[in-house]
Design a protein around this motif. Structure first.
Motif, PDB file in Angstrom:
ATOM      1  N   LYS A   1      -2.785   5.592  16.522  1.00 15.56           N
ATOM      2  CA  LYS A   1      -3.170   4.425  15.722  1.00 15.56           C
ATOM      3  C   LYS A   1      -4.284   4.798  14.739  1.00 15.56           C
ATOM      4  N   ARG A   2      -5.314   5.467  15.246  1.00  8.73           N
ATOM      5  CA  ARG A   2      -6.456   5.822  14.407  1.00  8.73           C
ATOM      6  C   ARG A   2      -6.047   6.736  13.261  1.00  8.73           C
ATOM      7  N   LYS A   3      -5.190   7.699  13.544  1.00  5.65           N
ATOM      8  CA  LYS A   3      -4.773   8.637  12.507  1.00  5.65           C
ATOM      9  C   LYS A   3      -3.892   7.951  11.461  1.00  5.65           C
ATOM     10  N   ILE A   4      -3.036   7.037  11.890  1.00  3.46           N
ATOM     11  CA  ILE A   4      -2.212   6.275  10.947  1.00  3.46           C
ATOM     12  C   ILE A   4      -3.099   5.438  10.035  1.00  3.46           C
ATOM     13  N   ILE A   5      -4.072   4.765  10.615  1.00  2.00           N
ATOM     14  CA  ILE A   5      -4.975   3.916   9.831  1.00  2.00           C
ATOM     15  C   ILE A   5      -5.799   4.767   8.872  1.00  2.00           C
ATOM     16  N   GLY A   6      -6.313   5.904   9.354  1.00  2.00           N
ATOM     17  CA  GLY A   6      -7.105   6.789   8.506  1.00  2.00           C
ATOM     18  C   GLY A   6      -6.311   7.280   7.311  1.00  2.00           C
ATOM     19  N   GLU A   7      -5.065   7.711   7.557  1.00  2.00           N
ATOM     20  CA  GLU A   7      -4.251   8.206   6.449  1.00  2.00           C
ATOM     21  C   GLU A   7      -3.884   7.085   5.484  1.00  2.00           C
ATOM     22  N   GLU A   8      -3.545   5.919   6.014  1.00  2.00           N
ATOM     23  CA  GLU A   8      -3.128   4.819   5.138  1.00  2.00           C
ATOM     24  C   GLU A   8      -4.274   4.342   4.255  1.00  2.00           C
ATOM     25  N   PHE A   9      -5.487   4.315   4.810  1.00  5.35           N
ATOM     26  CA  PHE A   9      -6.658   3.999   3.992  1.00  5.35           C
ATOM     27  C   PHE A   9      -6.743   4.945   2.798  1.00  5.35           C
ATOM     28  N   ILE A  10      -6.629   6.234   3.078  1.00  8.23           N
ATOM     29  CA  ILE A  10      -6.736   7.233   2.021  1.00  8.23           C
ATOM     30  C   ILE A  10      -5.651   7.034   0.971  1.00  8.23           C
ATOM     31  N   ARG A  11      -4.420   6.782   1.395  1.00  7.06           N
ATOM     32  CA  ARG A  11      -3.319   6.614   0.450  1.00  7.06           C
ATOM     33  C   ARG A  11      -3.541   5.391  -0.446  1.00  7.06           C
ATOM     34  N   VAL A  12      -4.065   4.311   0.120  1.00  6.55           N
ATOM     35  CA  VAL A  12      -4.379   3.127  -0.684  1.00  6.55           C
ATOM     36  C   VAL A  12      -5.446   3.466  -1.715  1.00  6.55           C
ATOM     37  N   PHE A  13      -6.482   4.160  -1.294  1.00  2.00           N
ATOM     38  CA  PHE A  13      -7.558   4.533  -2.213  1.00  2.00           C
ATOM     39  C   PHE A  13      -7.049   5.445  -3.321  1.00  2.00           C
ATOM     40  N   GLU A  14      -6.172   6.390  -2.969  1.00  2.00           N
ATOM     41  CA  GLU A  14      -5.607   7.287  -3.972  1.00  2.00           C
ATOM     42  C   GLU A  14      -4.821   6.499  -5.020  1.00  2.00           C
ATOM     43  N   GLU A  15      -4.009   5.545  -4.555  1.00  2.28           N
ATOM     44  CA  GLU A  15      -3.191   4.743  -5.469  1.00  2.28           C
ATOM     45  C   GLU A  15      -4.068   3.915  -6.399  1.00  2.28           C
ATOM     46  N   GLU A  16      -5.105   3.322  -5.848  1.00  4.18           N
ATOM     47  CA  GLU A  16      -5.992   2.493  -6.658  1.00  4.18           C
ATOM     48  C   GLU A  16      -6.796   3.346  -7.639  1.00  4.18           C
ATOM     49  N   ALA A  17      -7.204   4.527  -7.203  1.00  3.67           N
ATOM     50  CA  ALA A  17      -7.974   5.419  -8.078  1.00  3.67           C
ATOM     51  C   ALA A  17      -7.164   5.793  -9.316  1.00  3.67           C
ATOM     52  N   LYS A  18      -5.864   6.022  -9.144  1.00  2.00           N
ATOM     53  CA  LYS A  18      -5.007   6.389 -10.272  1.00  2.00           C
ATOM     54  C   LYS A  18      -4.918   5.251 -11.293  1.00  2.00           C
ATOM     55  N   LYS A  19      -4.986   4.012 -10.806  1.00  2.00           N
ATOM     56  CA  LYS A  19      -4.942   2.859 -11.702  1.00  2.00           C
ATOM     57  C   LYS A  19      -6.240   2.742 -12.510  1.00  2.00           C
ATOM     58  N   LEU A  20      -7.311   3.273 -11.959  1.00  2.00           N
ATOM     59  CA  LEU A  20      -8.634   3.109 -12.565  1.00  2.00           C
ATOM     60  C   LEU A  20      -9.013   4.250 -13.499  1.00  2.00           C
ATOM     61  N   GLY A  21      -8.153   5.237 -13.612  1.00  2.00           N
ATOM     62  CA  GLY A  21      -8.494   6.403 -14.436  1.00  2.00           C
ATOM     63  C   GLY A  21      -9.027   7.521 -13.565  1.00  2.00           C
ATOM     64  N   THR A  22      -9.825   8.378 -14.140  1.00  2.00           N
ATOM     65  CA  THR A  22     -10.327   9.538 -13.414  1.00  2.00           C
ATOM     66  C   THR A  22     -11.446   9.155 -12.456  1.00  2.00           C
ATOM     67  N   ILE A  23     -11.181   9.328 -11.165  1.00  2.00           N
ATOM     68  CA  ILE A  23     -12.204   9.133 -10.141  1.00  2.00           C
ATOM     69  C   ILE A  23     -12.159  10.350  -9.227  1.00  2.00           C
ATOM     70  N   ASP A  24     -13.205  11.145  -9.273  1.00  2.00           N
ATOM     71  CA  ASP A  24     -13.227  12.406  -8.536  1.00  2.00           C
ATOM     72  C   ASP A  24     -13.708  12.276  -7.099  1.00  2.00           C
ATOM     73  N   PHE A  25     -14.538  11.257  -6.832  1.00  2.00           N
ATOM     74  CA  PHE A  25     -15.224  11.212  -5.541  1.00  2.00           C
ATOM     75  C   PHE A  25     -14.810   9.997  -4.716  1.00  2.00           C
ATOM     76  N   LEU A  26     -14.576  10.237  -3.426  1.00  2.00           N
ATOM     77  CA  LEU A  26     -14.358   9.166  -2.459  1.00  2.00           C
ATOM     78  C   LEU A  26     -15.614   9.079  -1.600  1.00  2.00           C
ATOM     79  N   VAL A  27     -16.160   7.867  -1.464  1.00  2.00           N
ATOM     80  CA  VAL A  27     -17.405   7.669  -0.715  1.00  2.00           C
ATOM     81  C   VAL A  27     -17.107   6.907   0.568  1.00  2.00           C
ATOM     82  N   GLN A  28     -17.607   7.417   1.689  1.00  2.00           N
ATOM     83  CA  GLN A  28     -17.396   6.771   2.980  1.00  2.00           C
ATOM     84  C   GLN A  28     -18.720   6.572   3.708  1.00  2.00           C
TER      85      GLN A  28
END
Length: 320
Positions: free
Chosen positions: A105-132
């Motif tokens: 469960k934890r690994k699925i949630i962790g990966e899905e969070f990242i994939r959502v962030f990646e998709e949103e970052a592409k919509k926003l233009g160049t974003i190099d850094f992910l902050v946690q």
């Protein structure tokens, strides 16, 4: 154990300077859960890079009752950075369907969070850094430098390949009490700094067995009653963390002299300072009795309530 860190204005200023040095003129996406860690992390990043920060709150469907709206209000009351709220309930629950193993469960949630962030970052233009908002106990429990206790979604739960130049974790050396001190130094409101901890995977770690929307709704209702009664009793400022868990067993009960077969809800309340260990909160019996009466009468499908009196260790604070 690491050396003691003094949290003061100089520490905050040094952290801000380090972030500026790392990010430069770049842009960063902050994973905002609404918990203390992510909010303090966002405050620190906002001080460092201002409008080059975008905060994204992913509503996974694994939040407490009304949590999404509360997080959004808390952000707009406290920050002046860009905020995006993503409704991803169907996405997460579909990925979690049929999964019962806590680590899976934890690994699925962790990966899905990242994939959502990646998709949103592409919509926003160049974003190099992910902050946690990763903190020191997350690192320790996820087996970095020692044996694994459980994978935190933002540490051991991360996928191997991530579409960001770098992950920034400005709180990774701090314990929870130190994060709160830093939040106060950064001028965050008291109600934000002293919110009780809420796990990154949300209610997923409080649903034992398969995660389904009906089970989540039952848990949300029971948890809301528990937290409401704790607040009424004036204990919400003195107990470190208190929450309900929906177990994977059912129990025979009685309603209106008829047999029922409903969920077993576990209640947990603990005292702690750094989350590395915890002691059970000895709640007054009359308070527990009131909570039990309310949950069993107001939450459909619940037959029995139990109170978890296990300290950490040997248990962890969360059930999964």
């Amino acid at each position: 154990m690491r050396d003691k860190i003094v949290i003061n204005t100089a520490y905050a200023e040094a952290s801000i300077a380090a972030i500026k040095s790392t990010v430069g003129d770049g842009r960063a996406l902050c994973a905002l859960s609404g918990g203390v860690d992510s909010m303090v992390c966002a405050a620190l990043m906002s001080r460092a890079i201002g409008q080059n920060l975008v905060c994204i709150f992913v509503d996974t469907g694994l939040m407490r009752l009304n949590e999404g709206d509360e997080v959004e209000k808390l952000f707009y009351d406290s920050f002046n950075s860009q905020f995006i709220r993503i409704d991803a309930e169907d996405r997460f629950l579909t990925k979690l369907a049929g999964i019962t193993d806590p680590e899976a469960k934890r690994k699925i949630i962790g990966e899905e969070f990242i994939r959502v962030f990646e998709e949103e970052a592409k919509k926003l233009g160049t974003i190099d850094f992910l902050v946690q908002g990763t903190i020191y106990p997350d690192i320790a429990e996820s087996g970095v430098g020692q044996s694994l206790v459980k994978s935190h979604h933002n540490v051991g739960g991360l996928p191997d390949v991530i579409d960001f130049k770098e992950i920034i974790e400005p709180l990774r050396d701090l314990y929870k009490d130190e994060v709160r001190q830093l939040g106060t130094i950064l001028g965050m409101p008291d109600h934000a700094v002293h919110r009780q901890p809420f796990p990154g995977p949300g209610l997923a770690v409080r649903v034992i067995g398969e995660i389904t929307k009906p089970k989540l709704d039952t848990l949300r209702h029971a948890d809301h009653i528990f937290r409401e009664e704790i607040a009424k009793a004036g204990l919400d400022k003195t107990i470190w963390q208190y929450f309900a868990v929906i177990t994977d067993i059912k129990s025979v009960g009685m309603t209106a002299n008829a047999r029922t077969y409903g969920h077993v809800i576990a209640l947990r309340a603990v005292h702690s300072q750094q989350a590395t260990e915890a002691q059970v909160a000895h709640l007054p019996y009359n308070l527990l009795s009131t909570i039990v009466t309310r949950i069993t009468s107001e939450v459909p499908g619940v037959s029995r309530i139990v109170y978890d009196i296990t300290p950490k260790p040997p248990a962890t604070i969360e059930w999964e």
